[in-house]
Design a protein around this motif. Structure first.
Motif, mmCIF file in Angstrom:
data_model
loop_
_atom_site.group_PDB
_atom_site.id
_atom_site.type_symbol
_atom_site.label_atom_id
_atom_site.label_comp_id
_atom_site.label_asym_id
_atom_site.label_seq_id
_atom_site.Cartn_x
_atom_site.Cartn_y
_atom_site.Cartn_z
ATOM 1 N N GLU A 4 18.099 16.307 37.717
ATOM 2 C CA GLU A 4 18.631 15.397 38.729
ATOM 3 C C GLU A 4 20.067 15.763 39.105
ATOM 4 O OE1 GLU A 4 18.248 11.508 37.110
ATOM 5 O OE2 GLU A 4 16.073 11.549 37.160
ATOM 6 N N ASN A 5 20.813 16.304 38.154
ATOM 7 C CA ASN A 5 22.212 16.637 38.389
ATOM 8 C C ASN A 5 22.446 18.123 38.609
ATOM 9 O OD1 ASN A 5 22.969 13.952 38.004
ATOM 10 N ND2 ASN A 5 23.040 14.222 35.798
ATOM 11 N N THR A 6 21.490 18.936 38.229
ATOM 12 C CA THR A 6 21.640 20.377 38.304
ATOM 13 C C THR A 6 20.580 20.939 39.244
ATOM 14 O OG1 THR A 6 22.329 20.353 35.996
ATOM 15 C CG2 THR A 6 21.717 22.479 36.923
ATOM 16 N N PRO A 7 20.982 21.756 40.223
ATOM 17 C CA PRO A 7 19.967 22.358 41.095
ATOM 18 C C PRO A 7 18.993 23.203 40.277
ATOM 19 C CG PRO A 7 22.176 22.774 41.923
ATOM 20 C CD PRO A 7 22.324 22.151 40.571
ATOM 21 N N THR A 8 17.732 23.056 40.560
ATOM 22 C CA THR A 8 16.728 23.836 39.860
ATOM 23 C C THR A 8 16.072 24.801 40.828
ATOM 24 O OG1 THR A 8 15.117 22.098 40.270
ATOM 25 C CG2 THR A 8 16.265 22.030 38.155
ATOM 26 N N ILE A 13 14.681 27.546 46.278
ATOM 27 C CA ILE A 13 13.948 28.417 47.198
ATOM 28 C C ILE A 13 13.706 27.740 48.545
ATOM 29 C CG2 ILE A 13 11.779 29.662 47.574
ATOM 30 C CD1 ILE A 13 11.886 30.350 44.566
ATOM 31 N N PRO A 14 13.216 26.480 48.585
ATOM 32 C CA PRO A 14 13.075 25.834 49.899
ATOM 33 C C PRO A 14 14.411 25.665 50.631
ATOM 34 C CG PRO A 14 11.775 24.661 48.276
ATOM 35 C CD PRO A 14 12.609 25.670 47.535
ATOM 36 N N ALA A 15 15.476 25.390 49.905
ATOM 37 C CA ALA A 15 16.789 25.252 50.531
ATOM 38 C C ALA A 15 17.232 26.588 51.110
ATOM 39 C CB ALA A 15 17.808 24.748 49.518
ATOM 40 N N PHE A 16 16.964 27.654 50.397
ATOM 41 C CA PHE A 16 17.306 28.993 50.865
ATOM 42 C C PHE A 16 16.524 29.326 52.130
ATOM 43 C CE2 PHE A 16 17.726 33.628 50.454
ATOM 44 C CZ PHE A 16 19.051 33.713 50.102
ATOM 45 N N GLU A 17 15.229 28.986 52.150
ATOM 46 C CA GLU A 17 14.395 29.209 53.335
ATOM 47 C C GLU A 17 14.936 28.420 54.529
ATOM 48 O OE1 GLU A 17 11.678 31.037 54.048
ATOM 49 O OE2 GLU A 17 11.569 31.971 52.078
ATOM 50 N N SER A 18 15.345 27.192 54.298
ATOM 51 C CA SER A 18 15.901 26.365 55.376
ATOM 52 C C SER A 18 17.170 26.988 55.937
ATOM 53 C CB SER A 18 16.202 24.957 54.876
ATOM 54 O OG SER A 18 15.025 24.306 54.513
ATOM 55 N N PHE A 19 17.997 27.506 55.053
ATOM 56 C CA PHE A 19 19.233 28.159 55.456
ATOM 57 C C PHE A 19 18.940 29.369 56.348
ATOM 58 C CE2 PHE A 19 23.006 30.848 54.402
ATOM 59 C CZ PHE A 19 23.965 30.010 54.926
ATOM 60 N N ILE A 20 17.971 30.184 55.948
ATOM 61 C CA ILE A 20 17.582 31.354 56.745
ATOM 62 C C ILE A 20 17.041 30.904 58.100
ATOM 63 C CG2 ILE A 20 15.917 33.250 56.906
ATOM 64 C CD1 ILE A 20 16.264 33.636 53.882
ATOM 65 N N ASN A 21 16.205 29.865 58.106
ATOM 66 C CA ASN A 21 15.642 29.367 59.365
ATOM 67 C C ASN A 21 16.731 28.852 60.307
ATOM 68 O OD1 ASN A 21 13.057 29.995 58.528
ATOM 69 N ND2 ASN A 21 12.641 27.944 57.757
ATOM 70 N N LEU A 22 17.724 28.166 59.757
ATOM 71 C CA LEU A 22 18.814 27.664 60.591
ATOM 72 C C LEU A 22 19.616 28.809 61.218
ATOM 73 C CD1 LEU A 22 20.170 24.657 58.510
ATOM 74 C CD2 LEU A 22 19.205 24.582 60.808
ATOM 75 N N TRP A 23 19.907 29.826 60.424
ATOM 76 C CA TRP A 23 20.657 30.966 60.954
ATOM 77 C C TRP A 23 19.844 31.723 61.992
ATOM 78 C CZ3 TRP A 23 24.345 34.340 57.666
ATOM 79 C CH2 TRP A 23 25.418 33.558 57.220
ATOM 80 N N THR A 24 18.541 31.855 61.764
ATOM 81 C CA THR A 24 17.680 32.531 62.733
ATOM 82 C C THR A 24 17.657 31.758 64.044
ATOM 83 O OG1 THR A 24 16.317 33.409 60.947
ATOM 84 C CG2 THR A 24 15.352 33.399 63.142
#
Length: 74
Positions: A4-8, A13-24
């Motif tokens: 809950e307190n530490t990113p797992t 991976i989904p956050a990373f995919e979202s980041f790539i999609n936003l930049w694209t």
């Protein structure tokens, strides 16, 4: 430390995919910026390949530990 307190990894991976999609999307909507954004996207794609390998390794370790625990309990 709890998940809950530490990113797992399962959230990374989904956050990373979202980041790539936003930049694209940003590069497609602003062609004059695409020369600046594309090298970053290329680097992110390199890291994405490494993340996928890490995800497979982490999942394999979890199943191995569960398998060992099941054998010990029987």
């Amino acid at each position: 430390m709890s998940g809950e307190n530490t990113p797992t990894l399962c959230y990374s991976i989904p956050a990373f995919e979202s980041f790539i999609n936003l930049w694209t999307k940003l590069a497609n909507e602003n062609p004059k910026w695409s020369d600046i954004i594309q090298p970053g996207l290329d680097k992110l794609e390199d890291y994405k390949g490494k993340l996928n390998d890490a995800h497979i390794l982490a999942m394999g370790e979890i199943y191995f530990i569960l398998f060992i625990l099941i054998i010990d309990l029987t």
